[in-house]
Design an enzyme around this catalytic site. Structure first.
Site, PDB file in Angstrom:
ATOM      1  N   ASN A  64      60.315 -15.167 124.094  1.00  0.00           N
ATOM      2  CA  ASN A  64      60.066 -13.989 124.920  1.00  0.00           C
ATOM      3  C   ASN A  64      61.160 -13.877 125.974  1.00  0.00           C
ATOM      4  OD1 ASN A  64      58.711 -16.360 126.006  1.00  0.00           O
ATOM      5  ND2 ASN A  64      57.690 -15.045 127.502  1.00  0.00           N
ATOM      6  N   GLU A  66      61.821 -11.628 129.388  1.00  0.00           N
ATOM      7  CA  GLU A  66      61.250 -10.689 130.344  1.00  0.00           C
ATOM      8  C   GLU A  66      62.339  -9.981 131.140  1.00  0.00           C
ATOM      9  OE1 GLU A  66      57.136 -13.203 131.107  1.00  0.00           O
ATOM     10  OE2 GLU A  66      58.624 -13.112 132.709  1.00  0.00           O
ATOM     11  N   ASN A  67      61.926  -8.900 131.785  1.00  0.00           N
ATOM     12  CA  ASN A  67      62.824  -8.127 132.616  1.00  0.00           C
ATOM     13  C   ASN A  67      62.005  -7.527 133.746  1.00  0.00           C
ATOM     14  OD1 ASN A  67      64.315  -5.452 133.320  1.00  0.00           O
ATOM     15  ND2 ASN A  67      65.807  -6.660 132.172  1.00  0.00           N
ATOM     16  N   GLY A  68      62.631  -7.351 134.907  1.00  0.00           N
ATOM     17  CA  GLY A  68      61.948  -6.743 136.033  1.00  0.00           C
ATOM     18  C   GLY A  68      61.403  -5.360 135.702  1.00  0.00           C
ATOM     19  N   ALA A  69      62.079  -4.649 134.818  1.00  0.00           N
ATOM     20  CA  ALA A  69      61.565  -3.383 134.291  1.00  0.00           C
ATOM     21  C   ALA A  69      60.726  -3.763 133.074  1.00  0.00           C
ATOM     22  CB  ALA A  69      62.705  -2.457 133.902  1.00  0.00           C
ATOM     23  N   TYR A  70      59.440  -4.015 133.308  1.00  0.00           N
ATOM     24  CA  TYR A  70      58.560  -4.652 132.331  1.00  0.00           C
ATOM     25  C   TYR A  70      58.642  -4.067 130.918  1.00  0.00           C
ATOM     26  CZ  TYR A  70      54.481  -6.901 130.352  1.00  0.00           C
ATOM     27  OH  TYR A  70      53.652  -7.625 129.543  1.00  0.00           O
ATOM     28  N   GLU A  77      57.868 -12.934 119.031  1.00  0.00           N
ATOM     29  CA  GLU A  77      57.696 -12.558 117.629  1.00  0.00           C
ATOM     30  C   GLU A  77      58.643 -11.423 117.241  1.00  0.00           C
ATOM     31  OE1 GLU A  77      53.609 -13.725 119.304  1.00  0.00           O
ATOM     32  OE2 GLU A  77      55.410 -12.707 120.003  1.00  0.00           O
ATOM     33  N   CYS A 109      50.607 -10.262 120.283  1.00  0.00           N
ATOM     34  CA  CYS A 109      49.957  -9.113 120.911  1.00  0.00           C
ATOM     35  C   CYS A 109      49.799  -7.997 119.872  1.00  0.00           C
ATOM     36  CB  CYS A 109      50.771  -8.638 122.115  1.00  0.00           C
ATOM     37  SG  CYS A 109      52.336  -7.831 121.680  1.00  0.00           S
TER      38      CYS A 109
END
Length: 159
Positions: A64, A66-70, A77, A109
């Site tokens: 995974n 992630e980024n501050g801009a979700y 996956e 998810c």
């Protein structure tokens, strides 16, 4: 037998000991566990690794990111799947997901379930193995994408 909770459901019948699984499944789980080490998750601190086996036996891994801009974050996956797809692989036969969740197993998810279902090998289901990075003896949830996504959208359902 102890109840096993999987995203709110009880499903002890599908949990197996890692050592009882086929060597190719163990290899897939190890690849997912290794991929988890590369997760970029400063916001959730929830590292996930995934590995996908294609119909020709190749394994593609992902973590995974992630980024501050979700909205632009990507799950492990889909990272693995996109890597396989970008190499011309279109038929997935198995996926392993490794993450540390205290009360149950981490499964893909809904978005990832739908994404993976798009690339099932010749319309067949994709075996799915969910494990934790630690816990000896290692226990593994053995299920499938279509068990987790009954009646998912497909090209044939859109016609």
């Amino acid at each position: 037998m102890t109840q096993v909770f999987i995203n709110g459901a009880t499903d002890a019948a599908n949990v197996r000991e890692h050592d009882s699984l086929d060597a190719s499944i163990q290899e897939l789980i190890r690849a997912a566990a290794e991929a988890r080490n590369h997760a970029y998750c400063p916001y959730s601190n929830f590292a996930v690794g995934a590995a996908i086996r294609t119909s020709d036996g190749s394994i593609y891994t992902g973590c995974n990111i992630e980024n501050g801009a979700y909205a632009v974050s990507i799950c492990a996956e889909r990272t693995a799947a996109v890597k396989a797809l970008s190499e011309g692989k279109r038929q997935f036969v198995a996926c392993a997901v490794v993450a540390q969740q205290d009360n149950g197993f981490t499964t893909p998810c809904g978005v990832c379930r739908q994404f993976l279902a798009e690339f099932a090998s010749n319309g067949r289901d994709i075996a799915l193995y969910a494990a934790k990075p630690t816990n000896l003896p290692l226990r593994v949830l053995c299920t499938s994408v279509l068990q987790l996504l009954p009646n998912g959208f497909s090209l044939s359902s859109s016609k």
